[in-house]
Design a protein around this motif. Structure first.
Motif, short mmCIF file in Angstrom:
data_model
loop_
_atom_site.label_atom_id
_atom_site.label_comp_id
_atom_site.label_asym_id
_atom_site.label_seq_id
_atom_site.Cartn_x
_atom_site.Cartn_y
_atom_site.Cartn_z
N GLU A 114 0.83 -1.20 0.00
CA GLU A 114 0.00 0.00 0.00
C GLU A 114 0.87 1.26 0.00
O GLU A 114 0.59 2.22 -0.72
CB GLU A 114 -0.92 -0.02 1.22
CG GLU A 114 -1.92 1.11 1.25
CD GLU A 114 -2.85 1.01 2.44
OE1 GLU A 114 -2.95 2.00 3.18
OE2 GLU A 114 -3.45 -0.07 2.63
N GLN A 115 1.94 1.23 0.79
CA GLN A 115 2.86 2.37 0.84
C GLN A 115 3.52 2.60 -0.52
O GLN A 115 3.62 3.74 -0.97
CB GLN A 115 3.93 2.13 1.91
CG GLN A 115 4.94 3.24 2.01
CD GLN A 115 6.01 2.93 3.05
OE1 GLN A 115 5.87 2.05 3.88
NE2 GLN A 115 7.10 3.68 3.00
N VAL A 116 3.96 1.53 -1.16
CA VAL A 116 4.58 1.66 -2.48
C VAL A 116 3.60 2.23 -3.48
O VAL A 116 3.94 3.10 -4.27
CB VAL A 116 5.13 0.29 -2.95
CG1 VAL A 116 5.51 0.31 -4.42
CG2 VAL A 116 6.31 -0.13 -2.09
N GLN A 117 2.35 1.74 -3.44
CA GLN A 117 1.32 2.25 -4.35
C GLN A 117 1.05 3.72 -4.10
O GLN A 117 0.91 4.50 -5.04
CB GLN A 117 0.03 1.44 -4.20
CG GLN A 117 -1.03 1.81 -5.20
CD GLN A 117 -0.57 1.60 -6.64
OE1 GLN A 117 0.11 0.64 -6.96
NE2 GLN A 117 -0.93 2.52 -7.51
N THR A 118 1.01 4.12 -2.83
CA THR A 118 0.80 5.53 -2.49
C THR A 118 1.96 6.37 -3.02
O THR A 118 1.74 7.46 -3.58
CB THR A 118 0.67 5.70 -0.96
OG1 THR A 118 -0.42 4.91 -0.50
CG2 THR A 118 0.46 7.15 -0.58
N GLN A 119 3.19 5.91 -2.85
CA GLN A 119 4.37 6.64 -3.35
C GLN A 119 4.31 6.78 -4.88
O GLN A 119 4.66 7.82 -5.42
CB GLN A 119 5.66 5.96 -2.92
CG GLN A 119 5.94 6.07 -1.46
CD GLN A 119 6.13 7.52 -1.01
OE1 GLN A 119 6.71 8.34 -1.71
NE2 GLN A 119 5.59 7.85 0.15
N LYS A 120 3.89 5.74 -5.57
CA LYS A 120 3.79 5.81 -7.04
C LYS A 120 2.75 6.83 -7.45
O LYS A 120 2.95 7.58 -8.40
CB LYS A 120 3.42 4.43 -7.61
CG LYS A 120 4.55 3.46 -7.63
CD LYS A 120 4.10 2.15 -8.26
CE LYS A 120 5.22 1.13 -8.27
NZ LYS A 120 4.81 -0.14 -8.87
N THR A 121 1.64 6.86 -6.72
CA THR A 121 0.58 7.81 -7.02
C THR A 121 1.05 9.24 -6.81
O THR A 121 0.82 10.13 -7.62
CB THR A 121 -0.66 7.53 -6.15
OG1 THR A 121 -1.08 6.18 -6.35
CG2 THR A 121 -1.80 8.48 -6.47
N THR A 123 4.21 10.38 -6.82
CA THR A 123 5.25 10.77 -7.78
C THR A 123 4.73 10.91 -9.19
O THR A 123 5.35 11.59 -10.01
CB THR A 123 6.41 9.74 -7.78
OG1 THR A 123 5.90 8.44 -8.08
CG2 THR A 123 7.12 9.74 -6.44
N SER A 124 3.57 10.32 -9.51
CA SER A 124 3.04 10.45 -10.86
C SER A 124 2.16 11.69 -11.02
O SER A 124 1.71 11.99 -12.11
CB SER A 124 2.25 9.20 -11.25
OG SER A 124 1.10 9.08 -10.44
#
Length: 125
Positions: A114-121, A123-124
């Motif tokens: 979930e943290q990785v997905q949040t970071q991707k969101t 940064t995009s």
């Protein structure tokens, strides 16, 4: 248990044997052992069930990992004398002591994903 590497360091003063964390990781570490144990937490499994549950593992690697876990006393292999042969795998009583660790690993993995997905969101944007 397998014949462990002799290169383990000591992570606690006065400890006569290998670092317990390193020993634990040797038994359950790697890409597949934790997943295999996870799928045995609540049920016995047959070899082909593992192949369906863990499609990324090769037959050779699954066999190797199951044998190592059996040799380490984590899983039990029950062979039924029927035709065609039937083999089931289950956690031993000792293997069941890993359930809290495996469940915590699953929970941590969910939080991390979930943290990785949040970071991707973020940064995009």
């Amino acid at each position: 248990m397998r014949n462990r590497k002799s290169g383990y360091g000591k992570c606690t003063d006065g400890l006569q044997h290998a670092c317990p964390v390193e020993v634990t990781l040797d038994v359950i570490g790697g890409k597949w052992k934790g997943v295999i144990i996870y799928h045995l937490l609540n049920d016995t499994r047959r070899f082909n069930e593992f192949r369906r549950l863990v499609p990324g593992i090769s037959q050779r690697m699954l066999t190797l990992q199951l044998r190592e876990l059996e040799n380490d006393g984590i899983i039990h292999r029950e062979v039924y004398n029927v035709i065609p042969p039937k083999v089931e795998y289950s956690l031993t009583q000792f293997g069941q002591t890993l359930s809290n660790i495996i469940i915590q690993m699953r929970e941590w993995g969910e939080i991390y994903a979930e943290q990785v997905q949040t970071q991707k969101t973020i940064t995009s944007i």
